[in-house]
Design a protein around this motif. Sequence first.
Motif, PDB file in Angstrom:
ATOM      1  N   ASN A  94      12.347  -9.975  -3.902  1.00 50.44           N
ATOM      2  CA  ASN A  94      11.487  -9.345  -2.457  1.00 50.44           C
ATOM      3  C   ASN A  94      11.425  -8.009  -2.499  1.00 50.44           C
ATOM      4  OD1 ASN A  94      11.029 -12.098  -1.323  1.00 50.44           O
ATOM      5  ND2 ASN A  94      12.894 -12.112  -0.506  1.00 50.44           N
ATOM      6  N   ASP A  95      12.497  -7.332  -3.185  1.00 48.20           N
ATOM      7  CA  ASP A  95      12.678  -5.756  -3.105  1.00 48.20           C
ATOM      8  C   ASP A  95      11.645  -5.060  -3.937  1.00 48.20           C
ATOM      9  OD1 ASP A  95      13.843  -6.402  -5.452  1.00 48.20           O
ATOM     10  OD2 ASP A  95      15.385  -4.982  -5.322  1.00 48.20           O
ATOM     11  N   LYS A  96      10.848  -6.012  -4.714  1.00 51.17           N
ATOM     12  CA  LYS A  96       9.825  -5.604  -5.531  1.00 51.17           C
ATOM     13  C   LYS A  96       8.228  -5.750  -4.960  1.00 51.17           C
ATOM     14  CE  LYS A  96      12.379  -4.892  -8.998  1.00 51.17           C
ATOM     15  NZ  LYS A  96      13.043  -3.449  -9.246  1.00 51.17           N
ATOM     16  N   ILE A  97       8.356  -6.110  -3.605  1.00 55.86           N
ATOM     17  CA  ILE A  97       7.120  -6.624  -2.907  1.00 55.86           C
ATOM     18  C   ILE A  97       7.178  -5.488  -1.669  1.00 55.86           C
ATOM     19  CG2 ILE A  97       5.882  -8.392  -1.834  1.00 55.86           C
ATOM     20  CD1 ILE A  97       7.406 -10.345  -3.306  1.00 55.86           C
ATOM     21  N   ASP A  98       5.829  -4.747  -1.547  1.00 52.47           N
ATOM     22  CA  ASP A  98       5.830  -4.219  -0.418  1.00 52.47           C
ATOM     23  C   ASP A  98       4.566  -4.677   0.360  1.00 52.47           C
ATOM     24  OD1 ASP A  98       7.770  -2.035  -0.651  1.00 52.47           O
ATOM     25  OD2 ASP A  98       6.419  -0.838  -2.050  1.00 52.47           O
ATOM     26  N   TYR A  99       4.421  -4.247   1.741  1.00 48.56           N
ATOM     27  CA  TYR A  99       3.265  -4.677   2.493  1.00 48.56           C
ATOM     28  C   TYR A  99       2.585  -3.763   3.250  1.00 48.56           C
ATOM     29  CZ  TYR A  99       6.419  -8.877   2.135  1.00 48.56           C
ATOM     30  OH  TYR A  99       7.198  -9.575   1.781  1.00 48.56           O
ATOM     31  N   ASN A 100       1.296  -3.618   3.272  1.00 46.73           N
ATOM     32  CA  ASN A 100       0.578  -2.642   4.283  1.00 46.73           C
ATOM     33  C   ASN A 100       0.405  -3.078   5.303  1.00 46.73           C
ATOM     34  OD1 ASN A 100       0.257  -0.746   2.088  1.00 46.73           O
ATOM     35  ND2 ASN A 100      -1.705  -1.281   1.383  1.00 46.73           N
ATOM     36  N   SER A 101       0.072  -2.342   6.373  1.00 49.34           N
ATOM     37  CA  SER A 101       0.019  -2.743   7.621  1.00 49.34           C
ATOM     38  C   SER A 101      -1.264  -3.791   7.680  1.00 49.34           C
ATOM     39  CB  SER A 101      -0.405  -1.673   8.804  1.00 49.34           C
ATOM     40  OG  SER A 101       0.774  -0.787   8.541  1.00 49.34           O
ATOM     41  N   ILE A 102      -1.517  -4.600   8.668  1.00 44.61           N
ATOM     42  CA  ILE A 102      -2.429  -5.592   8.886  1.00 44.61           C
ATOM     43  C   ILE A 102      -3.744  -4.703   9.567  1.00 44.61           C
ATOM     44  CG2 ILE A 102      -3.265  -7.549  10.224  1.00 44.61           C
ATOM     45  CD1 ILE A 102      -0.428  -8.645  10.301  1.00 44.61           C
ATOM     46  N   TYR A 103      -4.795  -4.946   8.886  1.00 41.56           N
ATOM     47  CA  TYR A 103      -5.780  -4.317   9.110  1.00 41.56           C
ATOM     48  C   TYR A 103      -6.951  -5.546   9.745  1.00 41.56           C
ATOM     49  CZ  TYR A 103     -10.643  -2.319   8.715  1.00 41.56           C
ATOM     50  OH  TYR A 103     -12.052  -1.768   8.852  1.00 41.56           O
ATOM     51  N   ASN A 104      -7.525  -5.228  11.041  1.00 47.09           N
ATOM     52  CA  ASN A 104      -8.469  -6.078  11.532  1.00 47.09           C
ATOM     53  C   ASN A 104      -9.458  -5.461  12.495  1.00 47.09           C
ATOM     54  OD1 ASN A 104      -6.359  -5.415  13.824  1.00 47.09           O
ATOM     55  ND2 ASN A 104      -7.846  -6.635  14.838  1.00 47.09           N
ATOM     56  N   TYR A 105     -10.706  -6.168  12.550  1.00 47.64           N
ATOM     57  CA  TYR A 105     -11.625  -5.745  13.275  1.00 47.64           C
ATOM     58  C   TYR A 105     -12.673  -6.977  13.602  1.00 47.64           C
ATOM     59  CZ  TYR A 105     -14.129  -6.303   8.746  1.00 47.64           C
ATOM     60  OH  TYR A 105     -14.787  -6.865   7.569  1.00 47.64           O
ATOM     61  N   VAL A 106     -13.187  -6.754  14.594  1.00 49.25           N
ATOM     62  CA  VAL A 106     -14.411  -7.911  14.955  1.00 49.25           C
ATOM     63  C   VAL A 106     -15.844  -7.765  14.705  1.00 49.25           C
ATOM     64  CG1 VAL A 106     -14.477  -6.791  17.362  1.00 49.25           C
ATOM     65  CG2 VAL A 106     -14.968  -9.260  16.954  1.00 49.25           C
ATOM     66  N   TYR A 107     -16.477  -8.310  14.299  1.00 50.11           N
ATOM     67  CA  TYR A 107     -18.098  -8.295  14.084  1.00 50.11           C
ATOM     68  C   TYR A 107     -18.956  -9.471  14.599  1.00 50.11           C
ATOM     69  CZ  TYR A 107     -17.535 -11.309  10.020  1.00 50.11           C
ATOM     70  OH  TYR A 107     -17.452 -12.484   9.152  1.00 50.11           O
ATOM     71  N   SER A 108     -20.190  -8.999  14.890  1.00 47.22           N
ATOM     72  CA  SER A 108     -21.154 -10.156  14.989  1.00 47.22           C
ATOM     73  C   SER A 108     -21.832 -10.707  13.771  1.00 47.22           C
ATOM     74  CB  SER A 108     -22.323  -9.771  16.025  1.00 47.22           C
ATOM     75  OG  SER A 108     -21.667  -9.293  17.173  1.00 47.22           O
ATOM     76  N   THR A 109     -21.767 -12.190  13.998  1.00 43.16           N
ATOM     77  CA  THR A 109     -22.132 -12.879  12.614  1.00 43.16           C
ATOM     78  C   THR A 109     -23.839 -12.716  12.549  1.00 43.16           C
ATOM     79  OG1 THR A 109     -22.478 -14.722  14.031  1.00 43.16           O
ATOM     80  CG2 THR A 109     -20.536 -14.541  12.739  1.00 43.16           C
TER      81      THR A 109
END
Length: 281
Positions: A94-109
């Motif tokens: 686990n100490d070899k694994i990093d995470y970036n912040s969650i990125y989200n957005y909304v869009y119209s189909t």
Amino acid sequence: MLTSDEKKYYLFSLSISFSIIILGLFLYLAITNYTKSNDIINVTGSASKDIKSDYGILTIRLITEDENPSLAYNSLQNNLKILLNFLNSQNIENDKIDYNSIYNYVYSTNPDAPNTKQKYHYEQSVIIKLNDVYKIKDLSNSVSGLVSKGVYLQVEPPLFYYSKIQDIKAQVQAEATQDAIKRASKILSTTNSQLGDIKNVRVGVIQITPINSQEISDYGMNDASSINKKITAVVNVSFKIKWYLSIDIIIKQGYFLPCFFYFKVYFHLLGQCKLGPHTRA
């Protein structure tokens, strides 16, 4: 009063002293003018070294979308657990694994439709850093199999680096300078000259390329796609040229003319003295 022979003796001694001074002056001027030459030789030296990457980075992007933001978020968290379980099964700590912040957005189909729907997009990058570069390479291929478990992900090309690259850069630059010195010395070896002081050194950009690549760039290259690489340095060095004052150079440079005139005058004076084999009593 001095006798005739004594006058001749002193005149002869004076001519010898005068001759030594004049000849020394001629030689001094010749040597000084020649060794103060502003001649410069510019030589380019190069050196390269093979290196093997000692750590790698793999980035995996998890992506989920849903019309319901909660479902999209929960799906992302579930996919993250599946991915972490997979990595743990591959002995990735686990100490070899990093995470970036969650990125989200909304869009119209379909923005132009009267009853358009909105979708919520969530993604998160997981970054694995290992010293085992071959493990990184294997993971970049095997992790894609999680798609069969409903995990939508994008695997970026793995990156491979060498941790002591700055030390290697300094080493190959020094070797490139030595190569320039050897090249310049070889060029001048057939002339009456040798290398003088270094006037200027211009260090070119470093090229780090795959081991068998011939590609270069004016701005330098820093390959991160291959495990085995080649680092190349180019250095342009300007040297002063030291010339040897040999007989043929004296003749070519015209220094023989004053020397010839000097000897002519000297022997004329010597003849005037008419000093025979006897000396002062």
